[in-house]
Write a protein that holds these residues in place. Sequence first.
Motif, short mmCIF file in Angstrom:
data_model
loop_
_atom_site.label_atom_id
_atom_site.label_comp_id
_atom_site.label_asym_id
_atom_site.label_seq_id
_atom_site.Cartn_x
_atom_site.Cartn_y
_atom_site.Cartn_z
N TRP A 126 -13.58 22.49 11.31
CA TRP A 126 -14.54 21.50 12.20
C TRP A 126 -13.86 21.05 13.55
CZ3 TRP A 126 -19.20 19.35 12.01
CH2 TRP A 126 -19.42 18.26 12.89
N PRO B 233 -19.95 18.85 18.68
CA PRO B 233 -18.86 19.36 17.65
C PRO B 233 -19.26 20.82 17.30
CG PRO B 233 -20.76 17.82 16.56
CD PRO B 233 -20.71 17.76 18.53
N PRO C 113 -14.03 18.54 16.61
CA PRO C 113 -15.02 17.33 16.88
C PRO C 113 -15.87 17.73 18.29
CG PRO C 113 -12.76 16.57 15.90
CD PRO C 113 -12.71 18.17 16.48
N SER C 114 -14.99 18.29 19.31
CA SER C 114 -15.66 18.46 20.77
C SER C 114 -15.26 19.84 21.30
CB SER C 114 -15.11 17.57 21.59
OG SER C 114 -15.69 17.49 22.84
N SER D 245 -21.53 15.48 11.49
CA SER D 245 -20.16 15.13 11.26
C SER D 245 -19.66 16.20 10.07
CB SER D 245 -20.18 13.96 10.72
OG SER D 245 -20.58 13.73 9.32
N GLU D 246 -18.16 16.15 10.13
CA GLU D 246 -17.62 16.84 9.01
C GLU D 246 -17.94 16.53 7.70
OE1 GLU D 246 -13.12 19.03 8.17
OE2 GLU D 246 -13.30 17.31 9.48
#
Length: 395
Positions: free
Chosen positions: A331, A344, A333-334, A279-280
């Motif tokens: 970042w 990600p 996400p997808s 995750s970020e």
Amino acid sequence: RETARVDEDDRGWRWASWVRAGMALGSRSRYREAVGCYRRAIVVDPRLADAHSNRGVALEKLGRLDEALGATGRALALDPGHANAIYALAHLSASSSATTPPAKLSRAAVAAHSSTLFDDYAARFDAHLVGDLGYQSPRRLREAITLALAPLEPAFDVTVDVGCGTGLMGRELAKPGQAATPNNEATGAQFLPVRRLVGVDVSPKMLERARATGQYDELVQSEAVTYLESLPPGTVDLIVATDVLVYIGDLADFVAAAWSALRPDDGLLAFTLEALEASEAETTEDDRGTSGERGFEGNPKTLRFRHSRAYVAWLSQARPQWPFEVLRCEWEPSLRLERGQPTPGWLVVLRHTSAGESAEDSAAAVSARGELEEEVTVTVAVEAGATLASVISPP
């Protein structure tokens, strides 16, 4: 003598049928059955490097990494130049459970592996990647480049699209006077303006499809680093690489070659990476990559590499002879879907800086140039009777 020949032919037919069955099962993600098929082929003929290598890939997909290493090692013992086994060994040595530094992939191994993979994939590449997997890296990278240079409007004389594939990134770029392509007409998206666009890929079948787009001034079949090293130093304004570096792992040679090819102090290198972080938020505490050794790892589910944000920072200043400024490491996400789940990643934009220039100096120079550009624009606009607000507002 005739009987011996018939037996040899029968043996060849039997191992080939098991290998074909293993490949078919693997393409359907039935890796356990595929392992059994390759094992049966090996029982018929233990000398089959392809069967050992394919078995190693299926075992890695199942998470049985020690067994995968053993199968890959046997493939290389039989054929030291086996490209897929060389790639697999580097990938396995970069797994999260590995205890030794990752093996470095040779350019020849990357080229051979990628050429085979994407030649087979070319005919259905766009429909599968964009339609089924929700692939959006080219558009998102183009947006990241625009944001990295704001408020200036980007324009590039010479652009190199590394790993251009079928030309998906090329469709986000436009030459003077060129009409919008259908994908941008539908979304109302903006273009990155370029004067000359060169596409580079190891797959001849991918290049055929890129040629059909009409976007490229030149298309070259070559491994990425080899091509960049062949260019006269300081002659390229922008290098883009979408969904390419995930097949390399150690990016030091690529970044060094890009730095040499880019115009001093202004050239940009922009690329996408699949993220090592989950995750970020994890990036604030994650120091993987600060030494360059463990900033990337192999993903056994995809057979691609994942990189950390810290590794991007390390790359930009890893060698004093080829420094970059990180303009953006965003970042995403997808980047695409993998088995229905988002993948990600990082959208990275680096600016070429002169050797010996500090990050503070380069940042100050960029800021000052932006102020001067704005002053000139405002002066011209006011003289033409435009309002100040209409000039400095972002588009």
